[in-house]
Design a protein around this motif. Structure first.
Motif, PDB file in Angstrom:
ATOM      1  N   ALA A 378       0.829  -1.207   0.000  1.00 16.38           N
ATOM      2  CA  ALA A 378       0.000   0.000   0.000  1.00 16.38           C
ATOM      3  C   ALA A 378       0.865   1.260   0.000  1.00 16.38           C
ATOM      4  N   ILE A 379       1.920   1.265   0.821  1.00 19.18           N
ATOM      5  CA  ILE A 379       2.825   2.422   0.876  1.00 19.18           C
ATOM      6  C   ILE A 379       3.500   2.631  -0.474  1.00 19.18           C
ATOM      7  N   THR A 380       3.944   1.523  -1.086  1.00 15.10           N
ATOM      8  CA  THR A 380       4.605   1.610  -2.395  1.00 15.10           C
ATOM      9  C   THR A 380       3.658   2.164  -3.453  1.00 15.10           C
ATOM     10  N   ILE A 381       2.434   1.654  -3.478  1.00 19.64           N
ATOM     11  CA  ILE A 381       1.434   2.131  -4.449  1.00 19.64           C
ATOM     12  C   ILE A 381       1.167   3.618  -4.247  1.00 19.64           C
ATOM     13  N   ASN A 382       1.041   4.036  -2.986  1.00 20.68           N
ATOM     14  CA  ASN A 382       0.779   5.452  -2.701  1.00 20.68           C
ATOM     15  C   ASN A 382       1.938   6.337  -3.143  1.00 20.68           C
ATOM     16  N   LEU A 383       3.161   5.910  -2.860  1.00 21.72           N
ATOM     17  CA  LEU A 383       4.329   6.708  -3.238  1.00 21.72           C
ATOM     18  C   LEU A 383       4.411   6.856  -4.752  1.00 21.72           C
ATOM     19  N   VAL A 384       4.130   5.759  -5.471  1.00 18.03           N
ATOM     20  CA  VAL A 384       4.150   5.826  -6.936  1.00 18.03           C
ATOM     21  C   VAL A 384       3.049   6.758  -7.447  1.00 18.03           C
ATOM     22  N   SER A 385       1.865   6.693  -6.822  1.00 16.26           N
ATOM     23  CA  SER A 385       0.747   7.535  -7.265  1.00 16.26           C
ATOM     24  C   SER A 385       0.999   9.015  -6.994  1.00 16.26           C
ATOM     25  N   PHE A 386       1.792   9.328  -5.950  1.00 15.10           N
ATOM     26  CA  PHE A 386       2.074  10.729  -5.637  1.00 15.10           C
ATOM     27  C   PHE A 386       2.878  11.379  -6.771  1.00 15.10           C
ATOM     28  N   GLY A 387       3.733  10.590  -7.408  1.00 18.28           N
ATOM     29  CA  GLY A 387       4.538  11.125  -8.500  1.00 18.28           C
ATOM     30  C   GLY A 387       5.566  12.136  -8.058  1.00 18.28           C
ATOM     31  N   VAL A 388       6.016  12.050  -6.804  1.00 18.32           N
ATOM     32  CA  VAL A 388       7.022  12.979  -6.293  1.00 18.32           C
ATOM     33  C   VAL A 388       8.270  12.204  -5.897  1.00 18.32           C
ATOM     34  N   THR A 389       9.357  12.917  -5.729  1.00 19.41           N
ATOM     35  CA  THR A 389      10.596  12.289  -5.284  1.00 19.41           C
ATOM     36  C   THR A 389      10.411  11.770  -3.864  1.00 19.41           C
ATOM     37  N   PRO A 390      10.739  10.491  -3.610  1.00 16.21           N
ATOM     38  CA  PRO A 390      10.561   9.935  -2.257  1.00 16.21           C
ATOM     39  C   PRO A 390      11.291  10.770  -1.208  1.00 16.21           C
ATOM     40  N   ASN A 391      10.594  11.114  -0.161  1.00 18.96           N
ATOM     41  CA  ASN A 391      11.166  11.881   0.943  1.00 18.96           C
ATOM     42  C   ASN A 391      10.377  11.550   2.196  1.00 18.96           C
ATOM     43  N   PRO A 392      10.883  11.933   3.374  1.00 18.68           N
ATOM     44  CA  PRO A 392      10.182  11.590   4.626  1.00 18.68           C
ATOM     45  C   PRO A 392       8.743  12.090   4.668  1.00 18.68           C
ATOM     46  N   ASP A 393       8.488  13.281   4.122  1.00 20.89           N
ATOM     47  CA  ASP A 393       7.120  13.813   4.131  1.00 20.89           C
ATOM     48  C   ASP A 393       6.190  12.973   3.257  1.00 20.89           C
ATOM     49  N   ALA A 394       6.706  12.557   2.088  1.00 26.15           N
ATOM     50  CA  ALA A 394       5.894  11.732   1.191  1.00 26.15           C
ATOM     51  C   ALA A 394       5.628  10.372   1.813  1.00 26.15           C
ATOM     52  N   PHE A 395       6.635   9.817   2.490  1.00 31.80           N
ATOM     53  CA  PHE A 395       6.445   8.519   3.150  1.00 31.80           C
ATOM     54  C   PHE A 395       5.400   8.621   4.249  1.00 31.80           C
ATOM     55  N   LEU A 396       5.469   9.700   5.040  1.00 31.61           N
ATOM     56  CA  LEU A 396       4.489   9.904   6.102  1.00 31.61           C
ATOM     57  C   LEU A 396       3.090  10.090   5.513  1.00 31.61           C
ATOM     58  N   ALA A 397       2.998  10.807   4.392  1.00 34.64           N
ATOM     59  CA  ALA A 397       1.705  11.003   3.736  1.00 34.64           C
ATOM     60  C   ALA A 397       1.161   9.689   3.197  1.00 34.64           C
ATOM     61  N   ALA A 398       2.058   8.812   2.715  1.00 35.21           N
ATOM     62  CA  ALA A 398       1.627   7.508   2.189  1.00 35.21           C
ATOM     63  C   ALA A 398       1.057   6.633   3.287  1.00 35.21           C
ATOM     64  N   VAL A 399       1.545   6.828   4.519  1.00 36.71           N
ATOM     65  CA  VAL A 399       1.073   6.012   5.649  1.00 36.71           C
ATOM     66  C   VAL A 399      -0.157   6.631   6.301  1.00 36.71           C
ATOM     67  N   ALA A 400      -0.046   7.926   6.649  1.00 35.19           N
ATOM     68  CA  ALA A 400      -1.094   8.565   7.453  1.00 35.19           C
ATOM     69  C   ALA A 400      -1.965   9.531   6.666  1.00 35.19           C
ATOM     70  N   GLY A 401      -1.585   9.842   5.410  1.00 36.11           N
ATOM     71  CA  GLY A 401      -2.364  10.786   4.621  1.00 36.11           C
ATOM     72  C   GLY A 401      -1.954  12.221   4.895  1.00 36.11           C
ATOM     73  N   SER A 402      -2.369  13.120   4.013  1.00 36.50           N
ATOM     74  CA  SER A 402      -2.100  14.547   4.186  1.00 36.50           C
ATOM     75  C   SER A 402      -3.152  15.338   3.432  1.00 36.50           C
ATOM     76  N   GLU A 403      -3.162  16.647   3.656  1.00 37.06           N
ATOM     77  CA  GLU A 403      -4.149  17.496   2.992  1.00 37.06           C
ATOM     78  C   GLU A 403      -3.860  17.642   1.501  1.00 37.06           C
ATOM     79  N   ASN A 404      -2.570  17.626   1.137  1.00 39.71           N
ATOM     80  CA  ASN A 404      -2.200  17.917  -0.242  1.00 39.71           C
ATOM     81  C   ASN A 404      -2.102  16.682  -1.134  1.00 39.71           C
TER      82      ASN A 404
END
Length: 450
Positions: A378-404
């Motif tokens: 699930a985390i991998t799918i979310n990171l790929v769908s974000f289309g951004v460079t992997p970073n701690p904020d993106a990883f946290l968003a993939a796990v817990a979600g974010s507004e953006n």
């Protein structure tokens, strides 16, 4: 037989045929992953829909307006507002007046010494200042409107102003001049000419060749929320009584009777919106809320979750057949062992518990490992769908979600616990028939078998 003995024998029996146990575990793991990923995609779809609706408007706010036609047309006045405030599950009610939507006025804003900074357009709206916080208006600074003659500035209203001391073409500050990030947000934003949250602003309103001006004092800056209105971004929010005074000073017809064109009703919970809206309609008023859009979308999301969960359950059902096959094979190989256990006085229930424990252990281990693998997928799918460079904020968003960032897969804790419980239940259910078959074997026949 003691519990410790049953547990020890369970581990020994599972390790006796490692390849068979591993393959059976793999079947449960795949089934568990299928359920978790499929259902998480459905939950992600629902979350995406909810975010989309939230951008369109507050899901707990009902917009009330007078009926345009009908034999019995009720007035949307203070009496009606008082009645709405008395309804169950209503937490706030306020009229809303907007110079853009309700009147054909020309509005200009001035700030600075000698009206140096000027804005030829701006959204000016007002609600009851006492209800602003409950209505969901958020401030970036200031204490909020507490006295007459105060305003809350929209987050970017200062960029509307031009500097009258500078030549045309170079007298404004371009908020977008610094470029954009990966999400389309402006970066390196230059400062405006003045701080709208700390500078008095004069509002000039022109109507039918009559012009009125009044200076208002700053009480803070609002956070941009286009669902609330443009006053939160490129405008000003006033207290209702202040804007009513300006309108009355212009002697505009249609407002002297105390009626309002728009009233906002805030409900305590999204699940109560439909009931409150129905009650307000019975009061002979027209209503609008996001409920008419949210309800069918939520129903569609639930149907998708059930469909996707059903597809995942098929995989787990196939895994259940594998567990049953493994346990039946194990009984065939351990017939003599079962006979010896019975001859030594082992209770029938202990033999049944032993085989059920083995089947349940396979389900538990498969469920636990399946949930870990599902979470990583699930985390991998979310990171790929974000289309951004992997970073701690993106990883946290993939796990817990974010507004953006919107997740494709949402794996709440209850889903993982349910998947584990379902896997254990599948294991126990699959082991029930083999366990009963084991206890029905005659001790004498079992000992004779080789």
């Amino acid at each position: 037989m003691r519990r410790e003995d049953i547990f020890r024998m369970c581990v020994q029996n599972l390790l006796r045929r490692k390849s068979r146990t591993l393959l059976t575990l793999l079947g449960v793991l795949i089934g568990c992953c299928s359920i978790v990923i499929m259902v998480s995609i459905g939950i992600g779809t629902a979350e995406s829909q909810k975010k989309m609706l939230a951008e369109m408007g507050d899901l707990t706010i009902i917009t009330v307006s007078p009926k345009q036609s009908g034999a019995k047309k009720e007035k949307l006045d203070q009496k009606a507002i008082a009645a709405m405030k008395g309804l169950d599950d209503v937490v706030a009610v306020t009229p809303k007046i907007s110079l853009d939507d309700d009147y054909n006025f020309t509005v200009r804003l001035y700030a600075g010494p000698n009206d140096r900074y000027q804005a030829s357009w701006a959204t000016v709206a007002a609600i009851d200042a006492r209800e602003m916080e409950r209505m969901g208006y958020k401030r970036l600074s200031g204490t909020g409107i507490t006295r007459p003659g105060e305003f809350l500035a929209g987050q970017y209203v200062a960029y509307n102003f031009s500097d009258s001391y500078r030549p045309e073409g170079s007298n404004t500050v371009d908020r977008w001049s610094g470029g954009f990030d990966d999400q389309g947000n402006p970066i390196n934003v230059p400062d405006p000419y003045f701080d709208a949250g700390a500078t008095p602003i004069t509002i000039e309103i022109e109507s039918d060749n009559k012009v009125i001006r009044k200076q208002f004092q700053p009480a803070g800056v609002l956070k941009e929320d286009n669902a609330k209105g443009m006053e939160t971004s490129y405008g000003l929010a006033l207290n209702l009584s202040d804007l009513q005074s300006l309108v009355e000073e212009l002697k505009t017809p249609g407002k002297s009777d105390g009626e309002f064109k728009t009233v906002l009703v805030k409900v305590s919970d999204i699940t109560k919106v439909k009931e409150v809206e129905k009650t307000i309609r019975k009061m002979q008023f027209s209503t609008y809320s996001m409920e008419s859009i949210r309800e069918p979308m939520e129903k569609e999301a639930r149907q998708k979750q059930m469909m996707l969960g059903g597809l995942g359950a098929i995989s787990l059902f196939v895994a259940a057949l594998g567990i049953t096959n493994t346990m039946i094979m194990s009984i065939s190989e351990r017939t003599r062992e079962i006979g010896i256990m019975k001859s030594l006085g082992c209770y029938v229930r202990d033999i049944r518990i032993l085989f059920l424990t083995e089947a349940g252990a396979i389900g538990l281990l498969g469920g636990l490992v399946g949930c870990v693998v599902s979470m990583l997928l699930a985390i991998t799918i979310n990171l790929v769908s974000f289309g951004v460079t992997p970073n701690p904020d993106a990883f946290l968003a993939a796990v817990a979600g974010s507004e953006n960032l919107t997740r494709v897969c949402v794996v709440p804790p209850w889903l993982m616990l349910s998947a584990i419980a379902f896997s254990v239940a599948i294991g126990l259910g699959s082991g029930y028939y083999p366990a009963n078959k084991a206890v029905q074997i005659s001790a004498l026949e079992a000992i004779k078998s080789s």
